[in-house]
Design a protein around this motif. Sequence first.
Motif, short mmCIF file in Angstrom:
data_model
loop_
_atom_site.label_atom_id
_atom_site.label_comp_id
_atom_site.label_asym_id
_atom_site.label_seq_id
_atom_site.Cartn_x
_atom_site.Cartn_y
_atom_site.Cartn_z
N ASP A 408 0.84 -1.30 -0.10
CA ASP A 408 0.40 -0.26 -0.47
C ASP A 408 1.23 1.43 0.21
OD1 ASP A 408 0.89 0.72 2.44
OD2 ASP A 408 -0.66 -0.22 3.61
N ALA A 409 0.20 2.63 0.23
CA ALA A 409 1.01 3.48 -0.10
C ALA A 409 1.37 3.81 1.14
CB ALA A 409 -0.25 4.85 0.10
N ASP A 410 1.47 2.79 2.22
CA ASP A 410 2.25 3.53 3.04
C ASP A 410 3.08 2.29 3.68
OD1 ASP A 410 0.55 5.63 4.47
OD2 ASP A 410 -0.57 4.06 4.72
N GLY A 411 3.80 1.67 2.95
CA GLY A 411 4.63 0.63 3.05
C GLY A 411 4.12 -0.68 3.29
N TYR A 412 3.43 -0.92 3.67
CA TYR A 412 3.04 -2.62 4.32
C TYR A 412 2.19 -3.49 3.11
CZ TYR A 412 2.43 0.20 8.40
OH TYR A 412 2.80 0.52 10.17
N PHE A 413 3.15 -4.66 3.27
CA PHE A 413 2.45 -5.62 2.56
C PHE A 413 1.51 -6.01 3.20
CE2 PHE A 413 6.41 -4.14 1.23
CZ PHE A 413 7.42 -4.98 -0.14
N TRP A 414 0.42 -6.28 1.70
CA TRP A 414 -0.23 -7.06 1.77
C TRP A 414 -0.30 -9.23 0.88
CZ3 TRP A 414 -4.13 -5.70 5.38
CH2 TRP A 414 -4.20 -4.43 5.88
N PHE A 415 -0.50 -10.04 1.90
CA PHE A 415 -0.41 -10.74 1.08
C PHE A 415 -2.03 -10.66 0.52
CE2 PHE A 415 -0.77 -16.00 0.96
CZ PHE A 415 0.32 -16.13 0.91
N VAL A 416 -0.99 -12.05 -1.19
CA VAL A 416 -2.26 -12.23 -2.05
C VAL A 416 -1.85 -13.49 -2.09
CG1 VAL A 416 -3.34 -12.42 -4.60
CG2 VAL A 416 -1.77 -10.46 -3.59
N GLY A 417 -0.99 -14.40 -2.05
CA GLY A 417 -1.51 -16.32 -2.67
C GLY A 417 -0.09 -16.56 -2.74
#
Length: 528
Positions: A408-417
Amino acid sequence: MLDLGDRPAAFNFTRDVMGRWAELRPDDPAMVWTEPSGTVIERSFAEMAIAASRAAAVLAEAGVGRGDTVLILLNREIEWWELMLGCIAIGAIASPGTTQLMAKDIAYRHRAAAARCVVASGEMAERVDTALAGEDIARLHVGGPRSGWIDYGERRAAATPIATAADTGFDEDALCYFTSGTTGQPKMTIHTHGYMLAHRITGSYWLDLKPGDLHWNLSDTGWAKAAWSSLFAPWLMGATIFVHHSPGFDPVATLDLLERMPVTTLCAPPTAYRMFVRSDLTGRRFDTLRHCVSAGEPLNPEVIDLWKAATGRDIHDGYGQTETVLLCANRVGAARQGSMGRPAPDFDLAVIDGEGNRLPADVEGDVALRIAEGHPPGLFARYRDDPQRTADTKRDGWYLTGDRAIVDADGYFWFVGRSDDVILSSGYRIGPFEVESALFEHPAVAESAVVSSPDPTRGEVVKAFVVLAAGFEPSEALVGMLQDHVKSTTAPYKYPRKIEFVTSLPKTVSGKIRRKELRDREWERGAA
């Protein structure tokens, strides 16, 4: 004490960390060990250092030398820590394995790693004898005398501790972890002695440990997660390791112990937290617990919310692999629940496209670690005897984790798979090939395809689509027979919890099974 910024030519964890703590804080507890009977054993840093030196002497007496591989097939016996440190002390390569391994798995590991010695106890020793009948390999038995084996306890008691540890190189091979892939047998992930020092990242950035902490990690000793949170990271930070040696996981008993013992930090897989929040947490008090973390697979935000509502503590999700130390995490005071967190300062972690370009915020791509400017701390050295699969992890100056995510814009990673077919179930990494191979050995199976399937407790589980051989008909009884067959053929945690009988499998024009099509279909159905 060495700092992460140091990259010495030589480094030996047993000498430079445990030996140093034994000098600076000899009487401080290094470990508090318990078992269901109520026994509690406390070991100081000085006592652990001496035990490691005695273990090293026993290994050397058994013929183990620098560069030799030792298979350590123990559960949470104290001897696991002694022998891991003993291997490091003499420069041997420790290769821990889960006690769920079956004879076939043990035979493969011995052959692939050219192991010089194997350590086991109880039922595992029986499997070793079955797997390695007639093989010339030193065998150390933990738990008393056994025919054809060296009695580790007896030899340790009589051993003279080694005078000095090997002056092992920072880039010298030290650990061999077997990790499942999408094809073929498990890969041998090789880590160097420098990897151990790199776990200061894990201990400081994520576990938030310091001297005086009592840290409990629920991981099996056969997995790299034990290196993260049950060995290197806590002791690098001068913390005390808490161990509960039990035959299986009981969520209620674990919560009871968490209330009774002064545990300050807890590391548990998502499966455990899911079981915790489904237990009755009413009235429970964890007065000393200040920090909770989770890793191994994505953790549901709902579980995080339920745990916090009951305990007042957040769960700080962390991300890394068998091939790495901690890469990304939710830190204290900077958590974004449901995300993988932000990269540790030591790493250039990014989401990239197929040409190695960084992708903008909120665009899905491959999670990758920058390696063009130098070898990142704690990144594995190679897959042993497998240069092609080692090369396949690299692209345009990046190490590919095999995972997909967005930032995201704040540098946090979000797992997709996963970008491959590896199944992550209850923290276990399971390759479909291994399960399919086990199924094929049963006469009822003509062919099969194994994929992940959603599960509310374990996150995902193994599902097998099975085409039956002529003369066999689908039935619940056959499902049970196939499941039992896999349990007896390979490690039981790999068995398919779901089996669906089909008349054919989707394939490419070249005849390859399209697992992705089956997996996508399965996840579209949702948790059953």
